[in-house]
Design an enzyme around this catalytic site. Structure first.
Site, mmCIF file in Angstrom:
data_model
loop_
_atom_site.group_PDB
_atom_site.id
_atom_site.type_symbol
_atom_site.label_atom_id
_atom_site.label_comp_id
_atom_site.label_asym_id
_atom_site.label_seq_id
_atom_site.Cartn_x
_atom_site.Cartn_y
_atom_site.Cartn_z
ATOM 1 C CB CYS A 1 6.975 -0.295 -7.628
ATOM 2 S SG CYS A 1 8.532 -1.061 -7.197
ATOM 3 C CG HIS B 1 6.857 -0.874 -3.103
ATOM 4 N ND1 HIS B 1 6.420 -1.215 -4.358
ATOM 5 C CD2 HIS B 1 5.977 0.053 -2.637
ATOM 6 C CE1 HIS B 1 5.327 -0.525 -4.653
ATOM 7 N NE2 HIS B 1 5.035 0.255 -3.609
ATOM 8 C CG ASP C 1 2.644 2.685 -3.665
ATOM 9 O OD1 ASP C 1 3.174 2.802 -4.797
ATOM 10 O OD2 ASP C 1 2.682 1.645 -2.993
#
Lengths: 327, 680
Positions: free
Chosen positions: B416, B458, B474
Site C-alpha cells: 500500500c 495501511h 486509496d
C-alpha cells in the site's frame, strides 16, 4: 522528678500487674508496624505512585492487595499473639557471677487452632540477649538465663516477648512481670574450713579444731538404721557381707560455728564469699554447723533446709532473716 | 546471620526472583539476566548444600562495582525507565548473592515486590496478571516461611492462600472506591521497541508491520458500525517527501508547537452521519491516537486528554504507557476543509529538493497536459494503476535508486505504501496538494466492537480539491479491492500472510476450532481491557452514580464511610470467630454459676481447694437451704468430670443440675429477704 523510664515502668505496673500466669489480652498486648512493615508500606506507596503516573490499574490493584494484606496482618498477628498463655515455673536462687535459669511454661492447648504459631523472641526487658523460640517446635519449659551481678534480693525483670508472625509486618509484644522472689548468694570462694566453738571463745586459737581430712576413711561398722545410704559399703554388700557402714573420722568431730569476723567493710564481701564456700562444703559432708553473722545467728543443724537458711542469711546480710520472712 | 541451608524461605524467594526477572527478559539486558542466573545458582547450591561458603563481601563489592560501571556505560542508550529497571534487577541479583541477615532479606523481598509491580509496565494481559499475582503470593509465602520455619509447608501455603483470598475482596473494594488521580508527574516512557507505525516511512516499511498479529486497539461502537470500506483509522499525517521516504513535516511540527503554546486547539466540526465509539488503545509509548475522519473527542474526560491537531489527527496529552481509552464521535461525510488552506497548500506542494525520478516527472507532465481538471487527473493516475498490470504483494523487489520511477515503470509490484507514495508524489508534480496518511484499515468485527491488529496497517493519499477540501484517495483499493473489503489475508496468498510468525493463531483462521478459540480469547481479553485496565475516573463516577444517584458531597462522604465500614465488617467476619474462647462444657458452666451465687454471699473457692472440700466448706458456712442443693450439684459435677456419661445420662444430669441451681438461687433470694427483715 521521675525520669521517662520510671514513668513508663509505673504505667506498666498499673497496666500489666504482676502475676504467675498470663493469658494475653488487649491490656497486655502492644502492637505496631515493624521496620519491615514500614518498608512494606513504602513499597505500597511506590507502587501507587508508579501506577498513578503510568495510569496502570494493575499496579494500583497490586498496591491495594498489599495494603489489604497489611491490614489483615494487623489482626492475624494480634490474634496469634493473644493465644499465648504462659506461666512461671519453679525458680531457684543463684550465686553472684552465676546466672539463674528462669523456667517459663508455654501453653499446650489441646486444640491445634488455639495454639499460637511462629517464632517468638523472649528476653528480659532492657536486656540485650533475646532467645528465639519456635512455637511450632519446642519443649516446655523454656529457660531464660538471668545473670546475677550483686548479692542480695534480685527482682525478676519484666519478661519481654515479641512475635512477628505471620509476615513480619507487625511487631506484637508484651512486658510481663512474674511474681517471684529471688535471692543471690555470695559467690563461693575456696578457703580452708574453720569452725569455731563460739559458745566458749570464738577468738581462742587453742580450741580451734582443724578439720582437714574430714573425709578420711576410718573404719567399717555394721549399718545402723538412720545412717545415710551413701555411707553404706556397697562393695561389701555385694560380696554378701550384709549392710556395713563406712565410718569417717570427721563424723565424730565436734560441731562448730562459722563466724563472720568483724572487719572493715571492704573485706566483708570476701568473708561472706568464704563463708558461703564453707556452708556449701560442710553441707555436702552433712556436718553440723551453726552460722553467726552478728545480726543473725543460726543454730547448728544439718540438711538442705539448714543450708538454704544459711545461704539466705549470707545473701541478705546485714539484714536479718526475719526480714525475709516478712516479704 | 541466617544460613540458606535448607532454608525454604530463601529457596522460594530465589525462585520468585528468577521467574520475575525472566518475565522481564525483553527489557532487561542479557548480561544482567546472566548475573541473575549466577546468583540464583549460587543460592540454590547453598540451599542444597552442594557448596558451603557464600562469596565474601569483598568479592561481591568488586562485582557490584564492575556491574555498576557496565550498566552506567549502557545507561544512555537504555533511557531512564529501562535504566532504572536494569539497575533494580542487577542490585537484587547482587543482594541475593549477599543475603546474610534479616535486613538483606527484607530489602530483597521489597525490591522483588517492586519488580513484580514493574512487570505491569510491560505486560498487562490476563495471563501475565495471573503470573504476577502468583509470584506475589510466592513472595508472601517466602515471608511466611521466614517467620514460622517449622510450620509444615502445606499448612503455611494453606494459611497464605486463605490470607490472599481474604485480602482480594478488600483490595477490590479499595480499587473501586479509592479516588483515582491523574498522573502526578510525567514519567519516562520506554523507548518503543514494539512494532507499530513510525513517524517516518519508506515504502516497504508497512510490509514489515503486516507480519505482526499484535493487537493495536479495539473500538467499541454504540449505534452504527462503519462498513469495511469506511474503516480508515487515521493515525499520522506525513507531509514531507525527500524522494524516497515520507515523514512529518518539520514546518507542520513547528506550527503545531506554536498552536500548543497558545492553546489554540483545532476545533473540527461535523455533520451528517455519525459513528460513536470508544477506543481502547494498547500502550505504544507514543502520543498519536486512532480515529475515523472527521473525529471529535467525545465528553469532557476525552477532551481533557486529547489534543486535536490541524491535520485532523488526535494526539494524546501523555504518551500511551498503559491501556488508554477515549470516546470519539466521527462524522464520515463531513468535509475536511476546515483547516487553513494556504498553509496546507504551501506544505503539501513541496517537492524533493534534488530532482529525481525523471521518468515520473515526464509522465506526469504529459498526463497533466491532457487532463487539466484536478479530479480527472487523479482519476487517470488511478486508472494507470488499474490497467497497467500492477499487483499487490508483501514482498516487492528492492527499489533503491529513483524508487518511484522503478515502481511505476519497472517493478509494478508493491504494498500500500508504494502506491500511496507514488500517487502523492505524482499529484504534487501535477500541482495538486497531496500528502500521505498512515494508520489502519479494517478490523475484525465481533458483536459490537472491532479489533485492529498490526497487520491492518495501511497508508493512503489525501489530496486537496477545491470543492471538497482534503479528499481521501486509496490507490490500493483500485489494485487490490479485496484488501479494503476483506482485509489483508484475502488480498495476499495464504502462505504469505504472517509468514514470519508461523504459530500465530490468526494464521489459522480457516481451522474452525482454532479460530473459535482465538475469538474467545479475544473476547476475554476485550472484557479484561474494558473493565479492568480501562477502569478510569469516568467509569468510577458512573459506578458511584449507579449506587447512590446524583453525587453530592454528603452522599459521597456517606458512601465512603459505608465502604470502610464494609471493609472492617469483612475483617471482623474473618477474625471474630477466632477470638471467641472455646465454649465451656455445660456442666462446668453450671458449676461456675453456682460458684458465682456463693460469691454473692462472700464464699469463695480457693484455687487449691477441690470441689468436694469446697462443698463441705459451704456446708459449714451457710444455711442448709443453700448448701444442700450445692452439695448435690457438686456431686453431679464430680461424677460428670470423672466418669464419662452416656448422652441420655448427660441430659438427665444437666436437667438435675439446672434444678439444683435454681433451688440455690431461690434460697439466696429468700435469705436476702430474711436479712432485710431482720435489719428492719
Amino acid at each position: 522528678m521521675l525520669n521517662r523510664h520510671e514513668v513508663f515502668g509505673r504505667w506498666l505496673d498499673k497496666r500489666i500487674p504482676s502475676a504467675n500466669r498470663f493469658e494475653l489480652d488487649h491490656k497486655s498486648i502492644f502492637i505496631f508496624p515493624s521496620k519491615f512493615g514500614a518498608l512494606f508500606l513504602f513499597l505500597c506507596s511506590g507502587l501507587f505512585l508508579l501506577g498513578t503516573n503510568y495510569q496502570n490499574n494493575l499496579m494500583i490493584m497490586l498496591c491495594y492487595f498489599l495494603v489489604s494484606l497489611f491490614l489483615l496482618n494487623l489482626f492475624i498477628t494480634y490474634v496469634n499473639f493473644s493465644k499465648l498463655d504462659l506461666q512461671l515455673g519453679k525458680t531457684h536462687n543463684g550465686f553472684v557471677n552465676d546466672s539463674i535459669q528462669i523456667p517459663i511454661w508455654f501453653n499446650q492447648s489441646e486444640h491445634k487452632k488455639q495454639r499460637p504459631n511462629g517464632d517468638l523472641q523472649i528476653g528480659f526487658y532492657k536486656h540485650a540477649n533475646f532467645l528465639t523460640l519456635d512455637l511450632n517446635d519446642f519443649s516446655n519449659p523454656v529457660y531464660l538465663a538471668l545473670p546475677c551481678e550483686a548479692r542480695g534480693r534480685l527482682e525478676l525483670p519484666r519478661v519481654t516477648i515479641c512475635s512477628y508472625y505471620p509476615l513480619g509486618l507487625f511487631r506484637c509484644w508484651t512486658h510481663l512481670k512474674f511474681k517471684t522472689s529471688l535471692l543471690v548468694y555470695p559467690a563461693p570462694i575456696s578457703t580452708p574450713i574453720s569452725l569455731q566453738n563460739s559458745s566458749e571463745n570464738p577468738k581462742g586459737h587453742g580450741q580451734r579444731e582443724q578439720t582437714m581430712g574430714y573425709d578420711d576413711f576410718d573404719s567399717l561398722t555394721p549399718y545402723k538404721k538412720g545412717e545415710p545410704l551413701n555411707h553404706v559399703a556397697w562393695k561389701q554388700l555385694a560380696k554378701g557381707q550384709g549392710m556395713i557402714s563406712k565410718q569417717f573420722s570427721t563424723q565424730q568431730s565436734n560441731t562448730g560455728w562459722l563466724v563472720l569476723q568483724k572487719t572493715s567493710p571492704e573485706f566483708i564481701e570476701k568473708q561472706l564469699s568464704h563463708l558461703c564456700f564453707q556452708v556449701m562444703e560442710l553441707s555436702k559432708n552433712e556436718q553440723r554447723f551453726g552460722l553467726n553473722l552478728g545480726t543473725t545467728q543460726i543454730l547448728p543443724a544439718t540438711g538442705n533446709e539448714h543450708q538454704k537458711a544459711c545461704l539466705e542469711a549470707l545473701a541478705i546480710y546485714p539484714q536479718s532473716l526475719a526480714t525475709i520472712k516478712e516479704v | 546471620m541466617t544460613s540458606s541451608i535448607n532454608n525454604h524461605s530463601h529457596f522460594v524467594l530465589t525462585l520468585t526472583f528468577l521467574l520475575t526477572s525472566l518475565t522481564l527478559y525483553t527489557s532487561v539486558m542479557a548480561w544482567i539476566i546472566i548475573l541473575v542466573i549466577c546468583a540464583v545458582t549460587m543460592r540454590l547450591a547453598l540451599y542444597f548444600q552442594l557448596h558451603k561458603h557464600a562469596p565474601s563481601i569483598r568479592t561481591l563489592n568488586l562485582l557490584a562495582l564492575l556491574s555498576g560501571i557496565v550498566l552506567a556505560y549502557f545507561s544512555l542508550q537504555l533511557g531512564v525507565l529501562l535504566g532504572m529497571l536494569n539497575l533494580l534487577v542487577m542490585a537484587s541479583a547482587l543482594k541475593l548473592m549477599l543475603l546474610r541477615n534479616n535486613r538483606d532479606y527484607h530489602q530483597l523481598v521489597t525490591t522483588v515486590g517492586f519488580l513484580i509491580g514493574c512487570g505491569f509496565i510491560f505486560q498487562q494481559g490476563i495471563v501475565f496478571s495471573i503470573i504476577y499475582l502468583l509470584l506475589m503470593v510466592a513472595l508472601i509465602l517466602s515471608l511466611a516461611l521466614h517467620y514460622s520455619p517449622s510450620k509444615s509447608l502445606l499448612q503455611t501455603s494453606k494459611d497464605i492462600s486463605i490470607m490472599g483470598l481474604q485480602a482480594l475482596p478488600i483490595a477490590l473494594l479499595l480499587f473501586l472506591v479509592m479516588p483515582k488521580f491523574d498522573p502526578l508527574w510525567q514519567m519516562p516512557a520506554a523507548k518503543s521497541t514494539e512494532t507499530g507505525l513510525s513517524e517516518k516511512i519508506t515504502p516497504g516499511d508497512i510490509a514489515k508491520l503486516s507480519q505482526s498479529s499484535d493487537l493495536v486497539f479495539r473500538a467499541s461502537f454504540t449505534g452504527d458500525i462503519p462498513q469495511p470500506q469506511e474503516r480508515y483509522w487515521r493515525a499520522i499525517v506525513l507531509e514531507d517527501f525527500d524522494g524516497a521516504s515520507w515523514q512529518i513535516s518539520p514546518q507542520r511540527m513547528a506550527i503545531n508547537n506554536q498552536y500548543r503554546q497558545y492553546s489554540e486547539e483545532f476545533d473540527a466540526s461535523g455533520e451528517g452521519r455519525v459513528f460513536q465509539y470508544e477506543v481502547f488503545a494498547e500502550p505504544t509509548h507514543q502520543n498519536w491516537l486512532y480515529a475515523i475522519d472527521v473525529a471529535i473527542p467525545d465528553g469532557s474526560y476525552s477532551n481533557q486528554r486529547i489534543w486535536q491537531n490541524h491535520d485532523y489527527q488526535l494526539i494524546s496529552q501523555a504518551p500511551l504507557v498503559s491501556t488508554f481509552q477515549y470516546k470519539v464521535k466521527s462524522y464520515p461525510s463531513a468535509n475536511l476543509n476546515q483547516s487553513l488552506y494556504s498553509l496546507d497548500k504551501r506544505i503539501n506542494l513541496q517537492l524533493p529538493p534534488k530532482t529525481g525520478n525523471p521518468k515520473t516527472q515526464a509522465w506526469v507532465d504529459n498526463l497533466r497536459s491532457q487532463h487539466p481538471d484536478d479530479v480527472d487527473f487523479a482519476q487517470k493516475i488511478l486508472e494507470y494503476f488499474e490497467n497497467q498490470g500492477f499487483s499487490y504483494t508483501l514482498k516487492p523487489p528492492l527499489m533503491q535508486d529513483e524508487p518511484v520511477d522503478q515502481f511505476l515503470f519497472e517493478a509494478k509490484q508493491g504494498f500500500c505504501s508504494h502506491y500511496a507514495s507514488a500517487m502523492a508524489y505524482a499529484l504534487r508534480l501535477g500541482g495538486i496538494p497531496a500528502r500521505l496518511v498512515t494508520g489502519y484499515q479494517g478490523g475484525e468485527l465481533r458483536s459490537d466492537y472491532l479489533s485492529i491488529y498490526q497487520y491492518d496497517a495501511h497508508a493512503w493519499v489525501e489530496a486537496w480539491f477545491d470543492e471538497t477540501g482534503w479528499q481521501r484517495i486509496d490507490p490500493t483499493a483500485v489494485v487490490a479491492p479485496d484488501r479494503i473489503q476483506y482485509g489483508l489475508q484475502s488480498a495476499v496468498e495464504a502462505e504469505n500472510f504472517l509468514y514470519n510468525s508461523p504459530f500465530s493463531l490468526a494464521r489459522f483462521n480457516s481451522v474452525t476450532w482454532l479460530n473459535d478459540l482465538r475469538l474467545m480469547l479475544n473476547s476475554v481479553d476485550y472484557a479484561w481491557t474494558k473493565w479492568v485496565l480501562g477502569f478510569d475516573q469516568e467509569q468510577q463516577k458512573d459506578l458511584f452514580k449507579s449506587f447512590i444517584g446524583e453525587l453530592t458531597p454528603r452522599k459521597v462522604a456517606l458512601f465512603a464511610f459505608g465502604v470502610f465500614a464494609l471493609i472492617f465488617t469483612l475483617i471482623a467476619l474473618f477474625y471474630l470467630p477466632l477470638w471467641r474462647k472455646p465454649k465451656l462444657d455445660k456442666s462446668t458452666s453450671y458449676y461456675l454459676k453456682a460458684q458465682q451465687i456463693l460469691g454473692k454471699l462472700g464464699i469463695y473457692r480457693a484455687d487449691s481447694k477441690g470441689p468436694i472440700d469446697f462443698s463441705s466448706q459451704v456446708a459449714r458456712a451457710t444455711d442448709m437451704s443453700i448448701s444442700a442443693p450445692f452439695e448435690r450439684l457438686t456431686k453431679l459435677y464430680v461424677i460428670h468430670m470423672y466418669r464419662p456419661d452416656t448422652p441420655i445420662e448427660l441430659r438427665k444430669h444437666h436437667a438435675m443440675m439446672a434444678k439444683e441451681l435454681s433451688k440455690m438461687k431461690a434460697a439466696v433470694k429468700a435469705l436476702g429477704k430474711v436479712e432485710v427483715l431482720e435489719q428492719s
